[in-house]
Design a protein around this motif. Structure first.
Motif, PDB file in Angstrom:
ATOM      1  N   ILE A  35      -9.531  -7.634   5.661  1.00  0.00           N
ATOM      2  CA  ILE A  35      -8.523  -8.278   4.810  1.00  0.00           C
ATOM      3  C   ILE A  35      -7.889  -7.227   3.901  1.00  0.00           C
ATOM      4  O   ILE A  35      -6.681  -7.229   3.682  1.00  0.00           O
ATOM      5  CB  ILE A  35      -9.174  -9.397   3.967  1.00  0.00           C
ATOM      6  CG1 ILE A  35      -9.556 -10.555   4.852  1.00  0.00           C
ATOM      7  CG2 ILE A  35      -8.278  -9.833   2.844  1.00  0.00           C
ATOM      8  CD1 ILE A  35      -8.470 -11.562   5.071  1.00  0.00           C
ATOM      9  N   VAL A  37      -7.521  -4.006   4.456  1.00  0.00           N
ATOM     10  CA  VAL A  37      -6.637  -3.104   5.195  1.00  0.00           C
ATOM     11  C   VAL A  37      -5.400  -3.820   5.725  1.00  0.00           C
ATOM     12  O   VAL A  37      -4.281  -3.330   5.614  1.00  0.00           O
ATOM     13  CB  VAL A  37      -7.427  -2.459   6.358  1.00  0.00           C
ATOM     14  CG1 VAL A  37      -6.502  -1.726   7.291  1.00  0.00           C
ATOM     15  CG2 VAL A  37      -8.491  -1.524   5.828  1.00  0.00           C
ATOM     16  N   VAL A  38      -5.582  -5.006   6.283  1.00  0.00           N
ATOM     17  CA  VAL A  38      -4.468  -5.669   6.959  1.00  0.00           C
ATOM     18  C   VAL A  38      -3.551  -6.389   5.984  1.00  0.00           C
ATOM     19  O   VAL A  38      -2.340  -6.388   6.143  1.00  0.00           O
ATOM     20  CB  VAL A  38      -5.014  -6.666   8.004  1.00  0.00           C
ATOM     21  CG1 VAL A  38      -3.899  -7.463   8.608  1.00  0.00           C
ATOM     22  CG2 VAL A  38      -5.756  -5.915   9.092  1.00  0.00           C
ATOM     23  N   ALA A  39      -4.134  -7.026   4.977  1.00  0.00           N
ATOM     24  CA  ALA A  39      -3.316  -7.885   4.130  1.00  0.00           C
ATOM     25  C   ALA A  39      -3.133  -7.346   2.717  1.00  0.00           C
ATOM     26  O   ALA A  39      -2.007  -7.133   2.269  1.00  0.00           O
ATOM     27  CB  ALA A  39      -3.916  -9.285   4.091  1.00  0.00           C
ATOM     28  N   ARG A  42      -0.854  -4.370   1.788  1.00  0.00           N
ATOM     29  CA  ARG A  42       0.577  -4.660   1.840  1.00  0.00           C
ATOM     30  C   ARG A  42       1.045  -5.374   0.590  1.00  0.00           C
ATOM     31  O   ARG A  42       2.125  -5.125   0.072  1.00  0.00           O
ATOM     32  CB  ARG A  42       0.904  -5.549   3.044  1.00  0.00           C
ATOM     33  CG  ARG A  42       0.503  -5.034   4.362  1.00  0.00           C
ATOM     34  CD  ARG A  42       1.594  -4.134   4.968  1.00  0.00           C
ATOM     35  NE  ARG A  42       1.323  -3.877   6.371  1.00  0.00           N
ATOM     36  CZ  ARG A  42       0.361  -3.060   6.798  1.00  0.00           C
ATOM     37  NH1 ARG A  42      -0.393  -2.439   5.941  1.00  0.00           N
ATOM     38  NH2 ARG A  42       0.166  -2.904   8.094  1.00  0.00           N
ATOM     39  N   VAL A  43       0.222  -6.309   0.125  1.00  0.00           N
ATOM     40  CA  VAL A  43       0.616  -7.096  -1.046  1.00  0.00           C
ATOM     41  C   VAL A  43       0.750  -6.198  -2.262  1.00  0.00           C
ATOM     42  O   VAL A  43       1.693  -6.322  -3.045  1.00  0.00           O
ATOM     43  CB  VAL A  43      -0.424  -8.208  -1.315  1.00  0.00           C
ATOM     44  CG1 VAL A  43      -0.043  -9.000  -2.549  1.00  0.00           C
ATOM     45  CG2 VAL A  43      -0.524  -9.139  -0.130  1.00  0.00           C
TER      46      VAL A  43
END
Lengths: 222, 370
Positions: A35, A37-39, A42-43
Motif C-alpha cells: 500500500i 509503494v503503490v498508493a 502517490r498521494v
C-alpha cells in the motif's frame, strides 16, 4: 525504495516462524509495504508542490511547510516498517549460527546428514525461543513507539485542511492549505489500523509461545 | 507492475490450487486490473491535481475544491479494491498450506510408527496400518502424485467462504464507487467551500480518458463478480448433484462394479476442479470418515477383522459394519499395500451402514486435523 531486498531477507525467516508469524509477514507485505509503494507514495507525492499559502512573501511557503511537516508520513512509515522488520533479522542470524555450529560438528567427525542439515526445519526451542520471543517483544515496542510518534508529531491522525502559520519570514499569520487532506487522512487511518492488527498478531504470537513453553514445562514436571 | 509483485507472488500460489473458474478469475485480476491499473490508469490520473483548474485567484481554493471533488482518487480506490478482493484467496491459501503442513506431520508420524512396527515384527498389522495411512492420505486432501490440493471437507468450506467474501467485497466496492462518484466524471465541478469567496467553476483534467478507464474498470469488476458467482454456482451444483446421486445410489446392486470403474473416472477428474466428492472415497457415500477419527478404535477393529478371517465368518453385530466401513477404500488404495480379502456380502452390508453413518458426517472436519 527497494523493498525487494527486505522481502528476500524476511522470506528466509518465514520458514522458521510460527503460523501467526507467517500471517504477520503476509499482512506486513501486502497491507503495509505494498500500500505504501503503490498508493500512499502517490498521494503524498505532491505534498510540497501543492502546499499553497495565502501570501506572496517569498520563502514563507517553504518555511510553513517545514514547520508543519518536519518529517513526511511516507518517510516515517518507511522507517517504521524497517524498524519493525529488523528484529526478524536477529532470528535469521541465530538460525544461521545454529546451522554453522552443526556444520562445524559435522566437519569434526560427528555423523550428521548434510542434506538433511540444509533442509532441516529448526524448531523454536531453547536459546532460539528466547531470541524469537525477544524479537517479537521488540517488534511490539517499535510499533507502539511509532504510533505514538505519529500522534505526537501531527496532533492526532487527521490531516487538517487549513493550517495557520506565522513563522518568519511570513509577515503575519497566513492561511496555508494542505493538498489532498481527505485522502491523506484515509490512508493514515488505514495504516494505523493495519499497525494495530500487526500489533495484535504479535501479542497473540507472544502469548502462544509463552503458553506453549509453560505447558511443556508442566508436562515435564508431572 | 514490479510494485505489485508482493501480491502477485502470493496469488501465483493461489493460482496453482484453484478451480478452473478460480484460475480465470485470477487471470482477469492480473491482466485486466493490476496490469491496466499499473501501466495505463496511473499515467492518466498522474496530473489529476496539478491540472485541476479553478476559476479563481484565491489561494487555497483549488486545493480545497480538489479535496472536495475527489475525497479519494479513483486509482487509490481501485488499488484498495484489488487488495481487499484478493485477501480472501490468501486466507484460503493459508488454510491449504496449513493442511499440507499437517499432512506432512502426519506422514512423519506414520513413518515413525511404521519403522517401530517393522522393528516389532507385526506384518499383518503393518499392512493394515499401511492401508489406513493411504485412506488418511486420500481423506486429508493432498494428492501425492499430482502435488495438488483436492478440495474437500473444511478446505472446501474455506474456499466457498472465501468466494462469498470476495463477492461481498466486490459488490461493496462497486456500490462505494457509485456512491462516491456516480458512474461518469463531469468536466465541470462547481465548488463552494471556504476559502473560496463564492461558488467557483473547477475543471477536471482529462475527463473523457478518465471516463473510459472508469467504465473499463467497472466492467472488469462486474465480470469478476460474475465469475465469482459462477464459481459458487458450480461448487454448489456439484455438491447438490453429489448429494442427490448419493441418496439415489444408496439403494442396491451396482456398488461392486461401480467401485471398479470409479477409481479410473475419479483419477481422470482429479485435476479438474472443483471438488468431485466421488473422488474422495471409493463409495458414493463419503461419510466413512467417522471411524478414522478414532485411530484406536479402527486399529482394534482391524485386528478383530484379522481374527475373524482366521476363525471363520463370525458376524459380530456391533463390530461388523464398523470394520467394513474402515476397509471400504481398500480396493482403491495404491499397490504397495495388499488389501485384505472381502467376503461376498461385504458391500451390501456396507451400504446399509453408509446410510446410518451419514448422520455422523460432522466428524469429517476432524479428519483433516492431525
Amino acid at each position: 525504495m527497494d523493498w525487494g531486498t527486505l522481502q528476500a531477507v524476511l522470506g528466509g525467516v518465514n520458514k522458521h516462524s510460527t503460523s501467526i508469524g507467517k500471517i504477520w509477514l503476509t499482512v506486513l507485505f501486502i497491507f503495509r509495504i505494498m500500500i505504501l509503494v503503490v498508493a500512499a507514495e502517490r498521494v503524498w507525492g505532491d505534498e510540497q508542490q501543492d502546499f499553497v499559502c495565502n501570501t506572496l512573501q517569498p520563502g514563507c511557503r517553504n518555511v510553513c511547510y517545514d514547520h508543519f511537516f518536519p518529517i513526511s508520513h511516507i518517510r516515517l512509515w518507511a522507517l517504521q516498517l524497517i524498524f519493525v522488520s529488523t528484529p526478524a533479522l536477529l532470528v535469521a542470524m541465530h538460525v544461521a549460527y545454529t546451522r554453522h555450529e552443526k556444520k562445524r560438528r559435522f566437519r569434526n567427525g560427528e555423523k550428521i546428514d548434510i542434506e538433511e542439515l540444509k533442509n532441516e526445519k529448526i524448531h523454536i526451542r531453547g536459546p532460539l525461543w528466547w531470541t524469537y520471543t525477544s524479537s517479537i517483544f521488540f517488534r511490539i515496542i517499535f510499533e507502539a513507539v511509532f504510533m505514538y510518534v505519529f500522534y505526537y508529531m501531527y496532533d492526532g491522525y487527521q490531516m487538517p485542511r487549513l493550517v495557520k502559520c506565522d513563522a518568519w519570514p511570513c509577515p503575519n499569520t497566513v492561511d496555508c492549505f494542505v493538498s489532498r487532506p481527505t485522502e491523506k487522512t484515509t490512508f493514515t487511518i488505514f495504516m494505523l489500523a493495519v499497525s494495530g492488527i500487526c500489533m495484535m498478531l504479535n501479542l497473540a504470537e507472544l502469548c502462544y509461545l509463552v503458553i506453549k513453553i509453560c505447558m511443556k514445562e508442566c508436562r515435564k514436571t508431572t | 507492475m514490479g510494485e505489485w509483485s508482493f501480491l502477485g507472488d502470493f496469488l501465483e500460489k493461489v493460482h496453482k490450487h484453484s478451480t478452473v473458474v478460480g484460475k480465470v478469475w485470477l487471470t482477469v485480476l492480473f491482466i485486466f486490473r493490476m496490469l491496466v491499473l499499473g501501466t495505463a490508469a496511473e499515467s492518466s490520473w498522474g496530473d489529476e491535481q496539478s491540472d485541476f483548474m479553478c476559476d479563481t485567484q484565491q489561494p487555497g481554493c483549488e486545493n480545497v475544491c480538489y479535496d472536495k471533488a475527489f475525497p479519494i482518487s479513483h486509482v487509490r480506490f481501485w488499488v484498495l479494491q484489488i487488495i481487499f478482493v484478493s485477501t480472501p484467496s490468501l486466507v484460503y491459501m493459508g488454510h491449504a498450506m496449513h493442511t499440507v503442513r499437517m499432512e506432512e506431520k502426519r506422514k512423519m508420524k506414520e513413518a515413525e510408527l511404521e519403522a517401530q512396527e517393522k522393528k516389532n515384527g507385526g506384518d499383518t498389522y503393518y499392512q493394515q496400518k499401511c492401508s489406513m495411512a493411504e485412506k488418511e492420505a486420500k481423506l486429508s486432501g493432498w494428492d501425492e502424485a499430482g502435488g495438488q490440493i483436492i478440495l474437500r471437507g473444511s478446505l472446501l468450506n474455506t474456499y466457498v467462504y472465501s468466494i462469498l467474501i470476495r463477492t461481498a467485497m466486490e459488490v461493496a466496492f462497486i456500490v462505494g464507487q457509485y456512491v462516491l462518484y456516480g458512474i461518469f466524471l463531469e468536466t465541470l465541478y462547481i465548488c463552494q467551500r471556504a476559502p473560496c469567496p463564492h461558488p467557483v467553476n473547477c475543471y477536471v483534467s482529462r475527463p473523457t480518458e478518465k471516463n473510459v478507464f472508469i467504465v473499463f474498470m467497472l466492467a472488469v469488476a462486474v465480470l469478476s463478480l460474475f465469475l465469482s458467482l459462477a464459481e459458487l454456482y458450480h461448487l454448489g451444483w456439484k455438491k447438490a448433484k453429489e448429494r442427490c446421486s448419493r441418496s439415489y445410489k444408496a439403494s442396491p446392486s451396482t456398488a461392486p462394479g461401480r467401485l471398479e470403474s470409479a477409481p479410473q473416472a475419479e483419477r481422470a477428474q482429479m485435476y479438474t476442479p472443483p471438488p468431485d466428492f466421488n473422488q474422495c472415497l471409493s463409495s458414493p457415500n463419503g461419510k466413512f470418515i467417522s471411524p478414522f477419527s478414532n485411530k484406536m478404535a479402527s486399529q482394534q477393529n482391524t485386528a478383530n477383522f484379522a481374527t475373524e478371517r482366521v476363525h471363520g465368518q463370525e458376524d459380530a453385530a456391533g463390530e461388523g459394519p464398523f470394520i467394513k466401513s474402515s476397509y471400504v477404500e481398500s480396493p482403491e488404495v495404491a499397490s504397495e499395500c495388499a488389501a485384505p480379502a472381502f467376503p461376498e456380502n461385504y458391500f451390501n452390508e456396507k451400504r446399509r451402514f453408509s446410510k446410518a453413518s451419514r448422520a455422523s458426517s460432522k466428524a469429517r472436519s476432524d479428519d483433516l486435523s492431525v
